[in-house]
Design a protein around this motif. Structure first.
Motif, PDB file in Angstrom:
ATOM      1  N   ILE A   1       0.849  -1.190   0.000  1.00  0.00           N
ATOM      2  CA  ILE A   1       0.000   0.000   0.000  1.00  0.00           C
ATOM      3  C   ILE A   1       0.885   1.240   0.000  1.00  0.00           C
ATOM      4  O   ILE A   1       1.823   1.350   0.801  1.00  0.00           O
ATOM      5  CB  ILE A   1      -0.914   0.012   1.238  1.00  0.00           C
ATOM      6  CG1 ILE A   1      -1.844  -1.206   1.211  1.00  0.00           C
ATOM      7  CG2 ILE A   1      -1.723   1.287   1.312  1.00  0.00           C
ATOM      8  CD1 ILE A   1      -2.658  -1.367   2.473  1.00  0.00           C
ATOM      9  N   GLU A   2       0.605   2.137  -0.904  1.00  0.00           N
ATOM     10  CA  GLU A   2       1.342   3.394  -0.903  1.00  0.00           C
ATOM     11  C   GLU A   2       0.906   4.215   0.297  1.00  0.00           C
ATOM     12  O   GLU A   2      -0.289   4.480   0.490  1.00  0.00           O
ATOM     13  CB  GLU A   2       1.082   4.161  -2.202  1.00  0.00           C
ATOM     14  CG  GLU A   2       1.865   5.451  -2.296  1.00  0.00           C
ATOM     15  CD  GLU A   2       1.643   6.176  -3.607  1.00  0.00           C
ATOM     16  OE1 GLU A   2       2.081   7.328  -3.723  1.00  0.00           O
ATOM     17  OE2 GLU A   2       1.029   5.575  -4.511  1.00  0.00           O
ATOM     18  N   VAL A   3       1.859   4.580   1.130  1.00  0.00           N
ATOM     19  CA  VAL A   3       1.555   5.279   2.375  1.00  0.00           C
ATOM     20  C   VAL A   3       1.847   6.765   2.195  1.00  0.00           C
ATOM     21  O   VAL A   3       3.017   7.169   2.123  1.00  0.00           O
ATOM     22  CB  VAL A   3       2.378   4.707   3.542  1.00  0.00           C
ATOM     23  CG1 VAL A   3       2.058   5.472   4.826  1.00  0.00           C
ATOM     24  CG2 VAL A   3       2.086   3.228   3.724  1.00  0.00           C
ATOM     25  N   PRO A   4       0.824   7.599   2.129  1.00  0.00           N
ATOM     26  CA  PRO A   4       1.051   9.035   1.991  1.00  0.00           C
ATOM     27  C   PRO A   4       1.471   9.642   3.328  1.00  0.00           C
ATOM     28  O   PRO A   4       1.161   9.115   4.396  1.00  0.00           O
ATOM     29  CB  PRO A   4      -0.316   9.567   1.550  1.00  0.00           C
ATOM     30  CG  PRO A   4      -1.291   8.616   2.171  1.00  0.00           C
ATOM     31  CD  PRO A   4      -0.620   7.264   2.152  1.00  0.00           C
ATOM     32  N   SER A   5       2.173  10.762   3.277  1.00  0.00           N
ATOM     33  CA  SER A   5       2.559  11.441   4.513  1.00  0.00           C
ATOM     34  C   SER A   5       1.391  12.222   5.099  1.00  0.00           C
ATOM     35  O   SER A   5       1.358  12.482   6.304  1.00  0.00           O
ATOM     36  CB  SER A   5       3.735  12.381   4.250  1.00  0.00           C
ATOM     37  OG  SER A   5       3.376  13.364   3.283  1.00  0.00           O
ATOM     38  N   MET A   6       0.420  12.584   4.251  1.00  0.00           N
ATOM     39  CA  MET A   6      -0.737  13.351   4.713  1.00  0.00           C
ATOM     40  C   MET A   6      -2.013  12.745   4.139  1.00  0.00           C
ATOM     41  O   MET A   6      -2.060  12.375   2.965  1.00  0.00           O
ATOM     42  CB  MET A   6      -0.629  14.813   4.286  1.00  0.00           C
ATOM     43  CG  MET A   6      -1.791  15.688   4.723  1.00  0.00           C
ATOM     44  SD  MET A   6      -1.690  17.369   4.030  1.00  0.00           S
ATOM     45  CE  MET A   6      -0.137  17.932   4.730  1.00  0.00           C
ATOM     46  N   VAL A   7      -3.036  12.635   4.991  1.00  0.00           N
ATOM     47  CA  VAL A   7      -4.336  12.125   4.565  1.00  0.00           C
ATOM     48  C   VAL A   7      -5.393  13.159   4.931  1.00  0.00           C
ATOM     49  O   VAL A   7      -5.392  13.697   6.046  1.00  0.00           O
ATOM     50  CB  VAL A   7      -4.651  10.779   5.252  1.00  0.00           C
ATOM     51  CG1 VAL A   7      -6.060  10.306   4.874  1.00  0.00           C
ATOM     52  CG2 VAL A   7      -3.615   9.728   4.875  1.00  0.00           C
ATOM     53  N   ARG A   8      -6.299  13.431   4.003  1.00  0.00           N
ATOM     54  CA  ARG A   8      -7.351  14.413   4.246  1.00  0.00           C
ATOM     55  C   ARG A   8      -8.726  13.750   4.152  1.00  0.00           C
ATOM     56  O   ARG A   8      -8.968  12.937   3.257  1.00  0.00           O
ATOM     57  CB  ARG A   8      -7.279  15.566   3.247  1.00  0.00           C
ATOM     58  CG  ARG A   8      -6.061  16.460   3.427  1.00  0.00           C
ATOM     59  CD  ARG A   8      -6.114  17.658   2.502  1.00  0.00           C
ATOM     60  NE  ARG A   8      -4.983  18.540   2.677  1.00  0.00           N
ATOM     61  CZ  ARG A   8      -4.913  19.503   3.598  1.00  0.00           C
ATOM     62  NH1 ARG A   8      -5.949  19.707   4.408  1.00  0.00           N
ATOM     63  NH2 ARG A   8      -3.850  20.265   3.695  1.00  0.00           N
ATOM     64  N   GLY A   9      -9.596  14.126   5.075  1.00  0.00           N
ATOM     65  CA  GLY A   9     -10.977  13.680   5.022  1.00  0.00           C
ATOM     66  C   GLY A   9     -11.823  14.632   4.209  1.00  0.00           C
ATOM     67  O   GLY A   9     -11.321  15.454   3.447  1.00  0.00           O
ATOM     68  N   THR A  10     -13.136  14.501   4.371  1.00  0.00           N
ATOM     69  CA  THR A  10     -14.080  15.310   3.601  1.00  0.00           C
ATOM     70  C   THR A  10     -14.944  16.136   4.553  1.00  0.00           C
ATOM     71  O   THR A  10     -14.757  16.134   5.760  1.00  0.00           O
ATOM     72  CB  THR A  10     -14.984  14.403   2.755  1.00  0.00           C
ATOM     73  OG1 THR A  10     -15.864  13.657   3.637  1.00  0.00           O
ATOM     74  CG2 THR A  10     -14.149  13.422   1.933  1.00  0.00           C
ATOM     75  N   SER A  11     -15.914  16.806   3.983  1.00  0.00           N
ATOM     76  CA  SER A  11     -16.850  17.571   4.801  1.00  0.00           C
ATOM     77  C   SER A  11     -17.929  16.682   5.404  1.00  0.00           C
ATOM     78  O   SER A  11     -18.732  17.134   6.208  1.00  0.00           O
ATOM     79  CB  SER A  11     -17.501  18.676   3.955  1.00  0.00           C
ATOM     80  OG  SER A  11     -18.194  18.101   2.850  1.00  0.00           O
TER      81      SER A  11
END
Length: 296
Positions: free
Chosen positions: A121-131
């Motif tokens: 799995i590519e692990v991003p340094s930042m994850v963003r959710g939604t509204s």
């Protein structure tokens, strides 16, 4: 390799004699090391699985004893996913001519286990959710790639759910829940900012050592969720508001009188069940009362 099973069937043209019939076979590997199998296999109408010394050119040599009176027996093998990219694995089983029986022309079978190694799995340094109401669980990262180890999570607005109970956290682990009435199982070694809203923070669900800011709203900080599985290090709460927020103790028989509240400079340490459980920044211990705590 996905826990699929395959069965080797031994068929006799007459019933096995008194005491059973011992049959022997060899295994010859033609591709890769043939080891992605659970052991021992499941035997039907047979017993006494033997691992014999292989002869030249053989990967293995084995034997079973077919039960007395049986006319067939089976060996069922279960594959195991080892998550290693190795290609398909092929082996040939061949019945060996031994005393008590003579193999027919159908004395050999070839089996291939297809490689199903899991792509990392590519692990991003930042994850963003939604509204909206987002769900983040490090045990099931899904498409978000959120595993909770030295990552930044911005959950966004909405009533979000975050579970980092089993993640290691780290110096770069930061969780910003944003606005909304959020729930988090806090795990270990995280910097957590709950933001606005009436948030519920389960801080006793991991190893502790979290630094938590509840933000505005009526927040609940459950510093114990199970008296039998306490965090090994105290969690720090930076903005507990007396008369608005609550400190929670779940699955315990504690009461307010069982707590030890100790003043350490400008901070208060909460001790119970034999250890320090939480540090309340800039709170006078004498200002705390039973109404600031919940016990369930």
């Amino acid at each position: 390799e996905d826990a699929d099973t395959y069965t080797l069937t031994f068929t006799l043209d007459e019933a096995a004699p008194e005491g059973g019939l011992r049959v022997v076979w060899s295994e010859v590997d033609s591709d890769n090391a043939f080891g992605d199998l659970e052991f021992p296999p499941t035997l039907t109408n047979a017993s006494n699985l033997e691992q014999l010394t292989p002869e030249e050119g053989e990967l293995a040599r084995s034997a079973i004893t077919i039960d007395e009176g049986a006319t067939s027996a089976t060996i069922t093998l279960t594959t195991v996913a080892d998550e290693v990219t190795e290609g398909d694995e092929t082996t040939t089983y061949t019945l060996i001519d031994e005393i008590g029986y003579a193999p027919t022309a159908e004395n050999s079978v070839t089996v291939t286990i297809e490689d199903t190694s899991i792509e990392p799995i590519e692990v991003p340094s930042m994850v963003r959710g939604t509204s909206g109401a987002d769900f983040f669980d490090t045990e099931d990262p899904g498409e978000s790639g959120f595993i909770g180890d030295n990552q930044l999570l911005f959950a966004g607005s909405g009533d979000d759910f975050v579970d980092v109970s089993f993640a290691r956290g780290g110096d770069r682990s930061r969780i910003d829940l944003g606005s909304g009435d959020d729930i988090i199982f806090a795990g270990s070694n995280n910097r957590i900012i709950a933001g606005s809203g009436d948030d519920i923070l389960f801080l006793g669900s991991g190893e502790g050592n979290n630094v938590v800011t509840g933000g505005s709203g009526m927040d609940q900080f459950w510093i114990v969720t199970d008296a039998e599985a306490l965090p090994t290090e105290a969690n720090t709460i930076t903005d507990f508001t007396i008369g608005e927020d609550l400190i929670g103790f779940g699955a315990t028989d504690l009461s307010f009188d069982d707590l030890m509240l100790t003043q350490n400079g400008a901070d208060t340490t909460i001790n119970a069940l034999g250890q320090d459980l939480a540090i309340l920044r800039r709170i006078e211990s004498t200002d705390l009362s039973a109404s600031d705590f919940a016990f369930a």
